[in-house]
Motif scaffolding. Structure first.
Motif, PDB file in Angstrom:
ATOM      1  N   THR A 175       0.835  -1.205   0.000  1.00  0.00           N
ATOM      2  CA  THR A 175       0.000   0.000   0.000  1.00  0.00           C
ATOM      3  C   THR A 175       0.870   1.255   0.000  1.00  0.00           C
ATOM      4  O   THR A 175       0.605   2.207  -0.754  1.00  0.00           O
ATOM      5  CB  THR A 175      -0.918  -0.002   1.230  1.00  0.00           C
ATOM      6  N   LEU A 176       1.901   1.273   0.824  1.00  0.00           N
ATOM      7  CA  LEU A 176       2.812   2.423   0.857  1.00  0.00           C
ATOM      8  C   LEU A 176       3.591   2.537  -0.450  1.00  0.00           C
ATOM      9  O   LEU A 176       3.832   3.647  -0.947  1.00  0.00           O
ATOM     10  CB  LEU A 176       3.781   2.280   2.032  1.00  0.00           C
ATOM     11  N   GLY A 177       3.987   1.411  -1.013  1.00  0.00           N
ATOM     12  CA  GLY A 177       4.719   1.440  -2.272  1.00  0.00           C
ATOM     13  C   GLY A 177       3.896   2.019  -3.404  1.00  0.00           C
ATOM     14  O   GLY A 177       4.401   2.796  -4.224  1.00  0.00           O
ATOM     15  N   LEU A 178       2.628   1.660  -3.464  1.00  0.00           N
ATOM     16  CA  LEU A 178       1.754   2.205  -4.498  1.00  0.00           C
ATOM     17  C   LEU A 178       1.609   3.722  -4.347  1.00  0.00           C
ATOM     18  O   LEU A 178       1.519   4.454  -5.334  1.00  0.00           O
ATOM     19  CB  LEU A 178       0.377   1.536  -4.426  1.00  0.00           C
ATOM     20  N   ALA A 179       1.607   4.194  -3.093  1.00  0.00           N
ATOM     21  CA  ALA A 179       1.519   5.639  -2.864  1.00  0.00           C
ATOM     22  C   ALA A 179       2.803   6.336  -3.295  1.00  0.00           C
ATOM     23  O   ALA A 179       2.777   7.394  -3.934  1.00  0.00           O
ATOM     24  CB  ALA A 179       1.223   5.915  -1.400  1.00  0.00           C
TER      25      ALA A 179
END
Length: 558
Positions: free
Chosen positions: A434-438
């Motif tokens: 989730t953080l990587g996609l952000a």
């Protein structure tokens, strides 16, 4: 049971899901940086919050989250904690026999000028120690040596911190890189090679940088041959070993080569002017012929050659054992005798990575390897025992010292276990995705900011290994989203992270304690902050060039 599929937007809002995924990291890093909570307590708080977020918001099964925690903690204790425990055990043995004092004096006798001592002790010898111990031990040891040679506490602390940068990514027999491989599943040798194509530029630069930070530009120019010799003799082996062997022996070989090159140089060359400290710890410059053989303040007379060789003996034994344990043939033979591998219940193949992180649903593996005989930590333990008997310790004394060592580093072992547990909960729950996609929204500038993310991780956790655990998988995910080589960004996390080592609270406390300057951590931080940010930014620029600009792109493994 069917595998649990990760959900990267459980709230139905990418922004809110990203904020939820970030809470454990904010709690961990904020409690260290702002609340000044002890790192093992902060790690426990971060793990607890990560567990709640994973099971309550991301709907990860409780048994899988618990298994991920145990799986990470187990890897933290073995092989990482096992190596750390045994190398500190060997160090404690040398201290008890007074051999470390002899080792210190032999190094000081080689380089009578404080500027040369900074290079030889803080950079070259510190890198050698980093290759074996890491986790703050090189800073503590080299800062303690410098303070005993007459350096003021502030200088001893900050110079040890600045010098302890370039070797950190390959510290403790390559633990940061092997851990990065474990959390990302990227090829270990490719990661090692990529870091080895980034850090040598800075390994060459650091000797010049650290002396300039100490005495200024003019003082550095007077001893440039020594800085050049130390930098080149470290950077070239660092590149060669990391690219053609692996991450395990990089610092040992590079640090050893740098020490040897400095010893040879100083037999035939000395600066036109020498600096030394007076009884008040003030450095002053003198003509070389005025100094002659006058002893330095705080420096004991030379020891006999036999005693010096005896002081180096434990480290020679250790190097021989490590070289033996590092050979594939020896490892294969020991694994044939005893090697235990088992799948982690409730976790192995029970969690699925989902698109768009991967092209199709892919089960995650979780297999624990307990190769107790072939583990490098076991080789270190046997080397310590052999050195202990050579130093005429009795069995009872060895057992007592080992127990004291366990007690001394108990919080370090606990911290490592908790940090690895946190990293694995983050990985298997999908919050890292989730953080990587952000972060993918930073677009073309991500190579620079991804590098600074590694810096931030180390600056606030105190460990390149911990930073790789927290952000390694995230770097891989984001790189895939932006069509950047994931090996480049995984390596960038570690290479950028090393520059954060000098400003993390744990390292600063280690340095202030080693120099008996506890309570002045703010002074140390203010001194090193610029150096840390400037060097990290330079690494970020290099990574950006490697990502997009020829011929730097040719340096990235395909």
């Amino acid at each position: 049971m069917s595998p649990w599929p990760q959900n990267y937007d459980p709230i139905g809002s990418p922004l809110l899901s990203t904020l939820a995924a970030a809470v454990p990291l904010v709690v961990l890093l904020g409690s260290i940086a702002l609340l000044k909570v002890r790192i093992h307590i902060a790690a426990f708080m971060g793990l607890a919050i990560a567990f709640i977020i994973a099971t309550g918001i991301f709907k990860m099964p409780v048994d899988a989250a618990g298994a991920a925690s145990l799986y990470g903690a187990g890897f933290g204790l073995f092989p990482i904690g096992w190596m750390l425990l045994n190398i500190i055990f060997l160090y404690q043995l040398t201290v008890k026999r007074g051999l470390f004092d002899v080792l210190r004096d032999s190094l000081a006798g080689i380089a009578p000028d404080p500027r040369l001592q900074v290079i030889l002790i803080a950079f070259s010898f510190g890198a050698f120690l980093e290759g074996m111990a890491g986790f703050g031990a090189p800073v503590a040891i080299t800062a303690a040596i410098l303070i005993q040679l007459g350096f003021r506490p502030l200088h001893a602390s900050v110079l040890a911190l600045i010098a302890n940068t370039a070797p950190v990514a390959f510290g403790s027999l390559g633990i940061p890189i092997t851990t990065l491989h474990q959390v990302t599943d990227l090829d270990l040798h490719s990661l090692s090679a990529m870091v080895g194509r980034q850090l040598p530029f800075f390994s060459f630069l650091i000797p010049f940088w650290v002396v300039t930070a100490f005495v200024g530009w003019r003082g550095m120019l007077e001893i440039w041959p020594a800085a050049l010799t130390a930098g080149i003799s470290f950077a070239i082996p660092q590149f060669l070993v990391s690219n053609f062997h692996g991450p395990w022996l990089v610092d040992l070989v590079s640090g050893g080569c740098s020490i040897a090159a400095m010893v040879v140089l100083l037999r035939f060359w000395k600066p036109k002017t020498l600096w030394r400290f007076d009884a008040n710890g003030v450095a002053r410059e003198e003509e070389a012929h005025e100094v002659g053989t006058a002893p330095l303040h705080g420096f004991t007379p030379r020891h006999e050659r036999a005693k010096i060789l005896h002081a180096w003996m434990p480290w020679a034994i250790l190097t021989a054992f490590i070289l033996c344990w590092g050979t594939p043939q020896w490892k294969a033979m020991l694994d044939h005798v005893r090697s235990d591998h088992f799948s982690m219940p409730h976790l192995n193949l029970m969690v699925q990575r989902m698109p768009p992180i991967v092209p199709e649903a892919t089960p995650e593996h979780a297999e624990f390897k307990l190769d107790i005989l072939s583990s490098t930590g076991t080789g270190i333990l046997l080397a310590a025992l052999a050195a202990g008997f050579a130093m005429r310790f009795s069995v009872a004394e060895l057992l007592k010292t080992y127990g004291q060592t366990v007690w001394r580093i108990r919080y370090s072992l606990l911290t490592i276990a908790l940090m690895l547990a946190l990293g694995n909960v983050t990985k298997y729950s999908g919050t890292d995705a989730t953080l990587g996609l952000a972060l993918a929204h930073t677009g073309q500038l991500y190579p620079f900011f991804g590098t600074m993310l590694g810096w931030l991780g180390v600056a606030l956790t105190g460990s390149d290994t911990a930073s790789n655990v927290l952000f390694g998988s995230l770097q891989k995910i984001t790189a895939h989203q932006l069509h950047i080589n994931p090996v480049l960004m995984g390596a960038a996390n570690s290479s950028g992270g090393v520059m954060g080592k000098m400003v993390d609270a744990q390292s600063i406390v280690v340095a202030s304690t080693a120099t008996n300057w506890y309570g002045h951590e703010g002074d140390i931080l203010r001194y090193v902050l610029f150096h840390s940010l400037a060097l990290a930014a330079l690494v970020g620029v290099l990574v950006y060039f490697q990502a997009y600009i020829a011929p730097f792109t040719l340096m990235v493994p395909k």
